[in-house]
Design a protein around this motif. Sequence first.
Motif, PDB file in Angstrom:
ATOM      1  N   GLU A   1       0.817  -1.212   0.000  1.00 26.75           N
ATOM      2  CA  GLU A   1       0.000   0.000   0.000  1.00 26.75           C
ATOM      3  C   GLU A   1       0.854   1.266   0.000  1.00 26.75           C
ATOM      4  OE1 GLU A   1      -3.145   2.186   3.024  1.00 26.75           O
ATOM      5  OE2 GLU A   1      -3.329   0.019   2.731  1.00 26.75           O
ATOM      6  N   VAL A   2       1.993   1.228   0.712  1.00 28.08           N
ATOM      7  CA  VAL A   2       2.799   2.446   0.851  1.00 28.08           C
ATOM      8  C   VAL A   2       3.990   2.484  -0.110  1.00 28.08           C
ATOM      9  CG1 VAL A   2       2.163   2.583   3.291  1.00 28.08           C
ATOM     10  CG2 VAL A   2       4.358   1.533   2.662  1.00 28.08           C
ATOM     11  N   GLN A   3       4.137   1.466  -0.954  1.00 25.11           N
ATOM     12  CA  GLN A   3       5.362   1.377  -1.754  1.00 25.11           C
ATOM     13  C   GLN A   3       5.617   2.607  -2.624  1.00 25.11           C
ATOM     14  OE1 GLN A   3       5.466  -1.605  -4.866  1.00 25.11           O
ATOM     15  NE2 GLN A   3       3.232  -1.738  -4.924  1.00 25.11           N
ATOM     16  N   ASP A   4       4.549   3.238  -3.107  1.00 24.47           N
ATOM     17  CA  ASP A   4       4.728   4.404  -3.971  1.00 24.47           C
ATOM     18  C   ASP A   4       5.063   5.674  -3.175  1.00 24.47           C
ATOM     19  OD1 ASP A   4       4.197   2.863  -6.204  1.00 24.47           O
ATOM     20  OD2 ASP A   4       2.046   3.298  -6.175  1.00 24.47           O
ATOM     21  N   ARG A   5       4.950   5.596  -1.850  1.00 27.86           N
ATOM     22  CA  ARG A   5       5.253   6.759  -1.006  1.00 27.86           C
ATOM     23  C   ARG A   5       6.614   6.648  -0.338  1.00 27.86           C
ATOM     24  NH1 ARG A   5       0.337   5.927   2.704  1.00 27.86           N
ATOM     25  NH2 ARG A   5       1.412   7.445   4.021  1.00 27.86           N
ATOM     26  N   ILE A   6       7.283   5.500  -0.506  1.00 23.59           N
ATOM     27  CA  ILE A   6       8.547   5.276   0.209  1.00 23.59           C
ATOM     28  C   ILE A   6       9.623   6.263  -0.231  1.00 23.59           C
ATOM     29  CG2 ILE A   6      10.467   3.675   0.514  1.00 23.59           C
ATOM     30  CD1 ILE A   6       8.439   1.403   0.642  1.00 23.59           C
ATOM     31  N   ALA A   7       9.816   6.394  -1.538  1.00 13.46           N
ATOM     32  CA  ALA A   7      10.874   7.281  -2.039  1.00 13.46           C
ATOM     33  C   ALA A   7      10.654   8.713  -1.559  1.00 13.46           C
ATOM     34  CB  ALA A   7      10.926   7.221  -3.561  1.00 13.46           C
ATOM     35  N   GLU A   8       9.409   9.179  -1.640  1.00 10.90           N
ATOM     36  CA  GLU A   8       9.090  10.542  -1.202  1.00 10.90           C
ATOM     37  C   GLU A   8       9.338  10.695   0.296  1.00 10.90           C
ATOM     38  OE1 GLU A   8       5.158  13.372  -0.535  1.00 10.90           O
ATOM     39  OE2 GLU A   8       4.970  11.458  -1.609  1.00 10.90           O
ATOM     40  N   THR A   9       8.950   9.674   1.068  1.00  8.45           N
ATOM     41  CA  THR A   9       9.123   9.718   2.522  1.00  8.45           C
ATOM     42  C   THR A   9      10.592   9.784   2.909  1.00  8.45           C
ATOM     43  OG1 THR A   9       7.062   8.486   2.897  1.00  8.45           O
ATOM     44  CG2 THR A   9       8.680   8.490   4.686  1.00  8.45           C
ATOM     45  N   LEU A  10      11.412   8.963   2.265  1.00  3.41           N
ATOM     46  CA  LEU A  10      12.837   8.925   2.602  1.00  3.41           C
ATOM     47  C   LEU A  10      13.573  10.175   2.127  1.00  3.41           C
ATOM     48  CD1 LEU A  10      13.803   5.186   1.933  1.00  3.41           C
ATOM     49  CD2 LEU A  10      12.947   6.271   4.022  1.00  3.41           C
ATOM     50  N   ALA A  11      13.020  10.848   1.138  1.00  2.00           N
ATOM     51  CA  ALA A  11      13.682  12.052   0.610  1.00  2.00           C
ATOM     52  C   ALA A  11      13.435  13.279   1.474  1.00  2.00           C
ATOM     53  CB  ALA A  11      13.198  12.328  -0.812  1.00  2.00           C
ATOM     54  N   ARG A  12      12.419  13.231   2.330  1.00  2.00           N
ATOM     55  CA  ARG A  12      12.117  14.393   3.169  1.00  2.00           C
ATOM     56  C   ARG A  12      13.188  14.582   4.240  1.00  2.00           C
ATOM     57  NH1 ARG A  12       6.123  12.357   4.516  1.00  2.00           N
ATOM     58  NH2 ARG A  12       5.119  12.752   2.517  1.00  2.00           N
ATOM     59  N   PRO A  13      13.357  15.830   4.697  1.00  2.00           N
ATOM     60  CA  PRO A  13      14.240  16.061   5.845  1.00  2.00           C
ATOM     61  C   PRO A  13      13.690  15.330   7.057  1.00  2.00           C
ATOM     62  CG  PRO A  13      13.690  18.121   4.746  1.00  2.00           C
ATOM     63  CD  PRO A  13      12.793  17.070   4.162  1.00  2.00           C
ATOM     64  N   ALA A  14      14.567  15.061   8.010  1.00  2.00           N
ATOM     65  CA  ALA A  14      14.121  14.369   9.230  1.00  2.00           C
ATOM     66  C   ALA A  14      12.986  15.143   9.870  1.00  2.00           C
ATOM     67  CB  ALA A  14      15.273  14.221  10.209  1.00  2.00           C
ATOM     68  N   ASP A  15      11.920  14.421  10.232  1.00  2.00           N
ATOM     69  CA  ASP A  15      10.747  15.070  10.811  1.00  2.00           C
ATOM     70  C   ASP A  15      11.041  15.586  12.208  1.00  2.00           C
ATOM     71  OD1 ASP A  15       9.267  14.421   8.590  1.00  2.00           O
ATOM     72  OD2 ASP A  15       8.568  12.522   9.426  1.00  2.00           O
ATOM     73  N   VAL A  16      10.355  16.672  12.557  1.00  2.00           N
ATOM     74  CA  VAL A  16      10.394  17.154  13.933  1.00  2.00           C
ATOM     75  C   VAL A  16       9.555  16.195  14.760  1.00  2.00           C
ATOM     76  CG1 VAL A  16       9.755  19.045  15.469  1.00  2.00           C
ATOM     77  CG2 VAL A  16      10.654  19.537  13.182  1.00  2.00           C
ATOM     78  N   VAL A  17      10.017  15.872  15.964  1.00  2.00           N
ATOM     79  CA  VAL A  17       9.299  14.911  16.798  1.00  2.00           C
ATOM     80  C   VAL A  17       7.882  15.410  17.053  1.00  2.00           C
ATOM     81  CG1 VAL A  17      10.099  15.967  18.942  1.00  2.00           C
ATOM     82  CG2 VAL A  17       9.355  13.587  18.947  1.00  2.00           C
ATOM     83  N   ALA A  18       6.922  14.473  16.981  1.00  2.00           N
ATOM     84  CA  ALA A  18       5.517  14.814  17.207  1.00  2.00           C
ATOM     85  C   ALA A  18       5.232  14.708  18.700  1.00  2.00           C
ATOM     86  CB  ALA A  18       4.616  13.862  16.426  1.00  2.00           C
ATOM     87  N   PHE A  19       5.087  15.843  19.379  1.00  2.00           N
ATOM     88  CA  PHE A  19       4.863  15.812  20.806  1.00  2.00           C
ATOM     89  C   PHE A  19       3.386  15.619  21.094  1.00  2.00           C
ATOM     90  CE2 PHE A  19       8.550  18.809  20.453  1.00  2.00           C
ATOM     91  CZ  PHE A  19       9.482  17.870  20.831  1.00  2.00           C
ATOM     92  N   PRO A  20       3.069  14.815  22.111  1.00  2.00           N
ATOM     93  CA  PRO A  20       1.663  14.611  22.465  1.00  2.00           C
ATOM     94  C   PRO A  20       1.082  15.850  23.129  1.00  2.00           C
ATOM     95  CG  PRO A  20       3.060  13.548  24.074  1.00  2.00           C
ATOM     96  CD  PRO A  20       3.963  14.064  22.979  1.00  2.00           C
ATOM     97  N   THR A  21      -0.218  16.007  23.024  1.00  2.00           N
ATOM     98  CA  THR A  21      -0.900  17.096  23.711  1.00  2.00           C
ATOM     99  C   THR A  21      -1.223  16.666  25.122  1.00  2.00           C
ATOM    100  OG1 THR A  21      -1.895  17.850  21.653  1.00  2.00           O
ATOM    101  CG2 THR A  21      -2.929  18.593  23.699  1.00  2.00           C
TER     102      THR A  21
END
Length: 301
Positions: free
Chosen positions: A280-300
Amino acid sequence: MPGMNGFEVLGDLSRRSIIDNLPVIMISSEDSDDVVLRAYELGASDYVNRPFDSRVVRRRVSNTIRLYAKQRRLTSLLSQQYNERVKNSRMLIDIMAGVMELRNGESGRHVTNIKKLTELLLGCLVHRSDNISLDNEERSTIALASALHDIGKMSIDDAILNKPGRLTPEEFEIMKTHTTIGADMLHELGRHHAGNALMEYAYQIARWHHERWDGKGYPDGLKGDDIPIAAQVVSVADVYDALTSVRVYKDAIPHEEAIQMILDGKCGTFNPLLLDCLLEVQDRIAETLARPADVVAFPTI
């Protein structure tokens, strides 16, 4: 609101989570305990009976607003403290993982790729499965813990770790010990942080990310759902990134070929649901890996 009584308005505000950020005072001539209790259960901050003294109501409204403002300030302070701890944890883990990668002779992107792929697969998994429930905070924690999946390789001899050719059976047996060594290291560290979710996930991943769905993995030969889901997800992410990356002993394999090898079981057997997610996600892998490292998602909080 037109066509709605006070309880229906409260219920609507509660369902849309608006009441979490808005103090509500309910005024009614009903004074039975059941009615008052229902108002509080739906999220009312206060309940005023008619008839009432307007001076008393003004004071109660003022007190409610002041209390709410204090709660907001406290929540903001706790959130800042929590976020700082999480950022420090991420920084320390990234440093440890970076040192480990330098010694392994792997590209500096391996740990980052594993974290991104883990989050991508987990996001798909929780939507596809009725039995797996992981909120955003838990998924972020698993992804962060994945950075330590190969921490045990720090104890493996360089001649084996960075050997340019195929390992001998004896050398492979030594290489396999990185799972139990890493888990032991994390277990020892975790003794000082009992109940810490990050340490628990890191232990599971380090020990069992080479287990396989059919029980033919290592070190414990776990099978099926006996393998913790965090370790299952990281194992797929690890195999994909290993296939598509250059190593001292191999060239990188193209994305499509790597996906097919995993689906065909050439890298071991994986949870069928995870394979569905990979598709399901195979077409999004390249785009995902190309992004800069994500900022940590802090809980509310």
